[in-house]
Design a protein around this motif. Structure first.
Motif, PDB file in Angstrom:
ATOM      1  N   ALA A 119       0.834  -1.212   0.000  1.00 58.57           N
ATOM      2  CA  ALA A 119       0.000   0.000   0.000  1.00 58.57           C
ATOM      3  C   ALA A 119       0.866   1.259   0.000  1.00 58.57           C
ATOM      4  O   ALA A 119       0.645   2.179  -0.799  1.00 58.57           O
ATOM      5  N   TYR A 120       1.845   1.304   0.882  1.00 62.96           N
ATOM      6  CA  TYR A 120       2.697   2.493   0.972  1.00 62.96           C
ATOM      7  C   TYR A 120       3.539   2.660  -0.286  1.00 62.96           C
ATOM      8  O   TYR A 120       3.736   3.777  -0.774  1.00 62.96           O
ATOM      9  N   SER A 121       4.019   1.573  -0.843  1.00 65.11           N
ATOM     10  CA  SER A 121       4.829   1.652  -2.061  1.00 65.11           C
ATOM     11  C   SER A 121       3.989   2.132  -3.247  1.00 65.11           C
ATOM     12  O   SER A 121       4.493   2.865  -4.105  1.00 65.11           O
ATOM     13  N   LEU A 122       2.728   1.732  -3.293  1.00 63.89           N
ATOM     14  CA  LEU A 122       1.830   2.244  -4.340  1.00 63.89           C
ATOM     15  C   LEU A 122       1.685   3.759  -4.236  1.00 63.89           C
ATOM     16  O   LEU A 122       1.786   4.478  -5.238  1.00 63.89           O
ATOM     17  N   GLY A 123       1.454   4.244  -3.018  1.00 65.70           N
ATOM     18  CA  GLY A 123       1.276   5.681  -2.826  1.00 65.70           C
ATOM     19  C   GLY A 123       2.515   6.474  -3.158  1.00 65.70           C
ATOM     20  O   GLY A 123       2.449   7.491  -3.864  1.00 65.70           O
ATOM     21  N   ILE A 124       3.652   6.023  -2.680  1.00 64.75           N
ATOM     22  CA  ILE A 124       4.910   6.745  -2.918  1.00 64.75           C
ATOM     23  C   ILE A 124       5.254   6.746  -4.405  1.00 64.75           C
ATOM     24  O   ILE A 124       5.636   7.782  -4.966  1.00 64.75           O
ATOM     25  N   ALA A 184      -7.069   7.055  -8.827  1.00 62.71           N
ATOM     26  CA  ALA A 184      -8.259   6.716  -8.035  1.00 62.71           C
ATOM     27  C   ALA A 184      -8.322   5.208  -7.775  1.00 62.71           C
ATOM     28  O   ALA A 184      -8.653   4.775  -6.666  1.00 62.71           O
ATOM     29  N   ILE A 185      -7.994   4.415  -8.786  1.00 63.35           N
ATOM     30  CA  ILE A 185      -7.989   2.962  -8.612  1.00 63.35           C
ATOM     31  C   ILE A 185      -6.953   2.565  -7.571  1.00 63.35           C
ATOM     32  O   ILE A 185      -7.227   1.749  -6.680  1.00 63.35           O
ATOM     33  N   GLU A 186      -5.766   3.151  -7.646  1.00 62.43           N
ATOM     34  CA  GLU A 186      -4.712   2.824  -6.679  1.00 62.43           C
ATOM     35  C   GLU A 186      -5.088   3.254  -5.267  1.00 62.43           C
ATOM     36  O   GLU A 186      -4.793   2.544  -4.302  1.00 62.43           O
ATOM     37  N   ILE A 187      -5.745   4.393  -5.130  1.00 56.52           N
ATOM     38  CA  ILE A 187      -6.211   4.817  -3.801  1.00 56.52           C
ATOM     39  C   ILE A 187      -7.205   3.787  -3.260  1.00 56.52           C
ATOM     40  O   ILE A 187      -7.157   3.414  -2.093  1.00 56.52           O
ATOM     41  N   GLY A 188      -8.099   3.305  -4.119  1.00 51.12           N
ATOM     42  CA  GLY A 188      -9.044   2.271  -3.714  1.00 51.12           C
ATOM     43  C   GLY A 188      -8.348   0.984  -3.302  1.00 51.12           C
ATOM     44  O   GLY A 188      -8.714   0.357  -2.309  1.00 51.12           O
ATOM     45  N   VAL A 189      -7.326   0.587  -4.048  1.00 50.49           N
ATOM     46  CA  VAL A 189      -6.560  -0.616  -3.718  1.00 50.49           C
ATOM     47  C   VAL A 189      -5.866  -0.439  -2.369  1.00 50.49           C
ATOM     48  O   VAL A 189      -5.876  -1.337  -1.518  1.00 50.49           O
ATOM     49  N   VAL A 190      -5.272   0.747  -2.158  1.00 52.09           N
ATOM     50  CA  VAL A 190      -4.584   1.031  -0.889  1.00 52.09           C
ATOM     51  C   VAL A 190      -5.568   0.964   0.273  1.00 52.09           C
ATOM     52  O   VAL A 190      -5.283   0.341   1.303  1.00 52.09           O
ATOM     53  N   ILE A 191      -6.729   1.566   0.120  1.00 51.02           N
ATOM     54  CA  ILE A 191      -7.730   1.534   1.187  1.00 51.02           C
ATOM     55  C   ILE A 191      -8.167   0.087   1.460  1.00 51.02           C
ATOM     56  O   ILE A 191      -8.272  -0.330   2.613  1.00 51.02           O
ATOM     57  N   GLY A 192      -8.379  -0.688   0.408  1.00 52.42           N
ATOM     58  CA  GLY A 192      -8.749  -2.093   0.579  1.00 52.42           C
ATOM     59  C   GLY A 192      -7.667  -2.903   1.279  1.00 52.42           C
ATOM     60  O   GLY A 192      -7.948  -3.691   2.189  1.00 52.42           O
ATOM     61  N   LEU A 193      -6.420  -2.702   0.859  1.00 48.97           N
ATOM     62  CA  LEU A 193      -5.307  -3.416   1.499  1.00 48.97           C
ATOM     63  C   LEU A 193      -5.187  -3.047   2.971  1.00 48.97           C
ATOM     64  O   LEU A 193      -4.992  -3.915   3.827  1.00 48.97           O
ATOM     65  N   LEU A 194      -5.299  -1.757   3.266  1.00 42.33           N
ATOM     66  CA  LEU A 194      -5.143  -1.320   4.655  1.00 42.33           C
ATOM     67  C   LEU A 194      -6.323  -1.746   5.521  1.00 42.33           C
ATOM     68  O   LEU A 194      -6.146  -2.030   6.706  1.00 42.33           O
ATOM     69  N   LEU A 195      -7.511  -1.800   4.953  1.00 39.30           N
ATOM     70  CA  LEU A 195      -8.670  -2.279   5.704  1.00 39.30           C
ATOM     71  C   LEU A 195      -8.487  -3.757   6.059  1.00 39.30           C
ATOM     72  O   LEU A 195      -8.610  -4.153   7.224  1.00 39.30           O
ATOM     73  N   ALA A 196      -8.158  -4.561   5.055  1.00 34.46           N
ATOM     74  CA  ALA A 196      -7.923  -5.989   5.308  1.00 34.46           C
ATOM     75  C   ALA A 196      -6.731  -6.175   6.244  1.00 34.46           C
ATOM     76  O   ALA A 196      -6.783  -6.995   7.179  1.00 34.46           O
ATOM     77  N   GLY A 197      -5.679  -5.407   6.034  1.00 37.64           N
ATOM     78  CA  GLY A 197      -4.486  -5.511   6.878  1.00 37.64           C
ATOM     79  C   GLY A 197      -4.758  -5.121   8.315  1.00 37.64           C
ATOM     80  O   GLY A 197      -4.239  -5.749   9.247  1.00 37.64           O
ATOM     81  N   GLY A 198      -5.574  -4.091   8.527  1.00 42.49           N
ATOM     82  CA  GLY A 198      -5.915  -3.664   9.882  1.00 42.49           C
ATOM     83  C   GLY A 198      -6.669  -4.740  10.638  1.00 42.49           C
ATOM     84  O   GLY A 198      -6.378  -5.021  11.808  1.00 42.49           O
ATOM     85  N   TYR A 199      -7.627  -5.356   9.966  1.00 45.61           N
ATOM     86  CA  TYR A 199      -8.393  -6.422  10.617  1.00 45.61           C
ATOM     87  C   TYR A 199      -7.526  -7.661  10.851  1.00 45.61           C
ATOM     88  O   TYR A 199      -7.634  -8.303  11.896  1.00 45.61           O
ATOM     89  N   LEU A 200      -6.654  -7.971   9.900  1.00 48.04           N
ATOM     90  CA  LEU A 200      -5.764  -9.118  10.073  1.00 48.04           C
ATOM     91  C   LEU A 200      -4.759  -8.871  11.197  1.00 48.04           C
ATOM     92  O   LEU A 200      -4.521  -9.751  12.034  1.00 48.04           O
ATOM     93  N   GLU A 201      -4.197  -7.676  11.252  1.00 45.10           N
ATOM     94  CA  GLU A 201      -3.243  -7.340  12.317  1.00 45.10           C
ATOM     95  C   GLU A 201      -3.911  -7.422  13.689  1.00 45.10           C
ATOM     96  O   GLU A 201      -3.355  -7.992  14.634  1.00 45.10           O
TER      97      GLU A 201
END
Length: 178
Positions: free
Chosen positions: A115-120, A144-161
């Motif tokens: 997620a962070y690498s996509l944003g940077i 916009a697609i990448e922002i959506g992917v980042v939000i999805g990854l971080l949402l799943a990652g937050g719940y998994l963490e």
């Protein structure tokens, strides 16, 4: 363009991991580590999965800002590595854990790294387009697609963490700050 996008992503993934590793090599004194842990414990006192997601998202979204996002992302990587060094100072059990193992061997670490690498990397692509005076209209949809992917990854990652933290605590493993 897709080939350049993929190469740029991996370059910034390596740069992010390197900045994190450099931060983790920081020497943190006992007093500074205790002060950091005190603040960290306040931050995570009642955190849940959505709180982890929100925290990570507030770090990730500025990474999409052209130019600034690269600097912000590298600072975030370094400071996260520094936080690891501070935690390892107060929790000797972590002293033997390679810092990059947290990024590359934990599912939520990989999700955050991607997620962070996509944003940077998108920040770099956008600032490069701006400096070359390229019309930015063609960048709206992929960004916009990448922002959506980042939000999805971080949402799943937050719940998994959060799930993994809860599971570790049920097994009797005491995590610093939790």
């Amino acid at each position: 363009m897709n080939k350049i996008r993929i190469i740029t992503f991996f370059i910034f993934l390596i740069i992010f991991a390197s900045a994190y590793q450099i931060g983790s090599f920081s020497t943190v004194g006992d007093e500074e580590a205790k002060m950091f842990m005190s603040e960290f414990e306040k931050l995570v006192l009642d955190i849940d999965a959505f709180g982890i997601f929100t925290h990570n998202t507030t770090i990730a979204l500025p990474m999409f800002i052209p130019g600034f996002g690269v600097a912000w992302g590298l600072f975030s990587a370094w400071s996260t590595g520094y936080a690891f060094a501070a935690i390892a100072t107060t929790a000797p059990i972590l002293a033997d854990v390679p810092p990059l193992a947290i990024l590359f061997l934990s599912p939520f670490g990989l999700m955050e790294l991607v997620a962070y690498s996509l944003g940077i990397s998108r920040s770099f692509i956008l600032i490069r387009a701006i400096t070359k005076k390229v019309n930015l209209t063609s960048f709206i949809k992929p960004t916009a697609i990448e922002i959506g992917v980042v939000i999805g990854l971080l949402l799943a990652g937050g719940y998994l963490e959060f799930y993994m933290i809860e599971l570790a605590q049920q097994e009797g493993f005491k995590l610093p700050g939790f």
